[in-house]
Scaffold this active site. Sequence first.
Site, PDB file in Angstrom:
ATOM      1  N   CYS A   1     -25.977  -1.675  -4.215  1.00  0.00           N
ATOM      2  CA  CYS A   1     -25.763  -3.259  -3.641  1.00  0.00           C
ATOM      3  C   CYS A   1     -26.803  -3.608  -2.463  1.00  0.00           C
ATOM      4  O   CYS A   1     -26.910  -4.956  -2.006  1.00  0.00           O
ATOM      5  CB  CYS A   1     -24.541  -3.779  -2.972  1.00  0.00           C
ATOM      6  SG  CYS A   1     -23.065  -2.331  -4.321  1.00  0.00           S
TER       7      CYS A   1
ATOM      8  N   HIS B   1     -20.636 -11.449  -4.429  1.00  0.00           N
ATOM      9  CA  HIS B   1     -21.120 -10.320  -4.382  1.00  0.00           C
ATOM     10  C   HIS B   1     -22.075  -9.521  -5.807  1.00  0.00           C
ATOM     11  O   HIS B   1     -21.869  -8.941  -6.604  1.00  0.00           O
ATOM     12  CB  HIS B   1     -20.421  -8.737  -4.174  1.00  0.00           C
ATOM     13  CG  HIS B   1     -21.544  -8.067  -3.820  1.00  0.00           C
ATOM     14  ND1 HIS B   1     -22.464  -7.496  -3.374  1.00  0.00           N
ATOM     15  CD2 HIS B   1     -20.453  -5.974  -3.732  1.00  0.00           C
ATOM     16  CE1 HIS B   1     -22.699  -6.873  -3.241  1.00  0.00           C
ATOM     17  NE2 HIS B   1     -21.038  -5.530  -3.422  1.00  0.00           N
TER      18      HIS B   1
END
Lengths: 390, 270
Positions: free
Chosen positions: A85, A335
């Site tokens: 991420c 996200h």
Amino acid sequence: MVDVGIIGAGQTKYGNHLLSMKGMWAEAARNAFNSVDKDFQPSQVDESYIGSVAFGGSQLGNTAALLTEHSGMKGKPVRRVENACASSGFALRDAWMAIKSGQAEVVIAGGIEKMNDLTPERKRFWLGVSGDTEWERLAGLTFPGTYALMARRYFHEFDSTHDDLVHISVKNHLHGFDNEHAHIRKQVTFDKAKNGFMVADPLTLYDCCPTSDGASCVILAADHVVKQFTDDPVWIKASAAASDYLALHDRPSITQLLATQLAGKKAYEMAGVTADKVDIAEVHDCFTIAELFATEDLGFVERGLGGLFARESRGMKNSGEVCINPSGGLKSKGHPLGATGTGQTVEIFKQLRNEVEKNRQVRDAELALSHNVGGSGATCAVHLYGRSRQ
Amino acid sequence: MSKVHSWQGYLIQESAGCYSISSPWQLNGKAVFGYDSDYTTMAISLIRYLSIELSLPQICNIDNQIVEQIVYAATGIETVNEGWTVSCNSDASLDLYQNKSAPKIGFENHMKEINPDIHHSIVNAWIEESHEKNISQGAYISQQQYNESLASRLSLLAQRHNKLIWPQRQMDVTGQDIGESKAYIKPFGTITSWTKLSAAGAPSEFAIRAPILGGVSTVMVSTTDGPNGVFLLADDEERTPEIGKSVELVVRRLYAQEGTIRYGAKAIIR
């Protein structure tokens, strides 16, 4: 040494996209190109760094080549950067270093992820690839589970309850409500967030960010060429990063992220500032407990008082000492793994230039911070940005 | 006949030199396996019991319904020409004996009724999951990688390098090779955190069984020897985890992949 300015930044809306990877990247790149105040041509780019976990069902290898040749940068050196991420947080750092080294003058840092074109089973495969596969995955954990373990331990060690996380969720949904790029533009009440569907006890649906499609693109330039493109750049005042054990069971403590602490400390030292000078922080709230940790690990509040910080809404826009996640954060904005880091930079670029929607504008912000975490904290990139070059 | 003992989630009894282990669950008067148990996990448990009560038994014959590789990795036994026989019964029980004429032991008065619907669903789920065509879309651990960590996973093989290190590593934090210094961590510890993932949040290895069980429970454990680990909770339909509760690490089925059951340590609340 050369200073690095941001001359342009753009992104797609985050959410469920009908666009393919190529289409999303083109939109983000186009928005970034168009955000440059003066004439800019993609052929002026020397290097590109594109963050992506390569989640979706299309191009796994040579992603950066495919995307950049579709956006006017054919022939330039490019590469995909992968750190879960935190992929594009590290892409930004790599781009910054390329300019700092003197090898490049204009560099693209971007990120992309297509997450919603897969079956649920394949999606869960990709959501699991960045944790400790050998032990944590086979103990039944995906990231909601690892962060749930952290949260429960935090509540055990400190004066905090799940209600503190609910405050974070409510705040970020409030911040994201007016963000036209946000995945979930919906305000939630305390009671609704508190009583959400239990995903990984004690974390409910309202503690977890959505899985989003999206792309983001930032254009960096060396100080001696910045004026060609804008009179109003945002300066990168520090770029720092760190890493930690991948698996939770190897860490001495699971109620703090060492990589964040190390990267934050380095960044403050590099910029010659302290945490109390930061006006805006886009922090990595993949789960609400992650924002609570970030407020402590980045020094906005003492260790153990993150719950109180959240309870007192001290990260609220234009009412606290620092605005935490004015974009809505990962919780509301979304996200799209590889796009998240440079997506935070897009928000900061616009905030510091007073270019976001009127209701979302943080007043009189001079210094901003972005905090991008990989997985459950194995990697972290922290950047500081300012209106002034010095 | 001796008293029935509860042991690692099973029932154990000894009579005239024959040791028997049984699932505590029954259906229609017959012992049936719990949700993550089979003959292999029960054989390991019984051999561990004997190794503590007597000494590590010398095994000469293991029933072919038991996965020998897993038993060896978990217990350290080796087969010999003369010794004990491990023999599976027609229900969820097995015997360990040296004399073929060992008496049949019953556990009927100590068993609990299993939920028949869940039991049938879990049995079918394991069959489906174990099928060769069920290729995991979850976090993939190859057979080679699984075999490499098998001793750590089943027997809690660790390394002694200033302190006990588990799971095994190649180098320490200073970059020094750890080498082959072998040690074992004791299978006991305390829960330091826990969670229960909903079926939707569980890894896809568990995608078939998690909806039946209402999710999967995971505990973080600080072992009495120091190292930490994360483990699925065994028999989690029975007990609620809490920070500070004591656990024992036992061998159970984890999941199935590419036609093979994968085994590992799970935590059972004491």
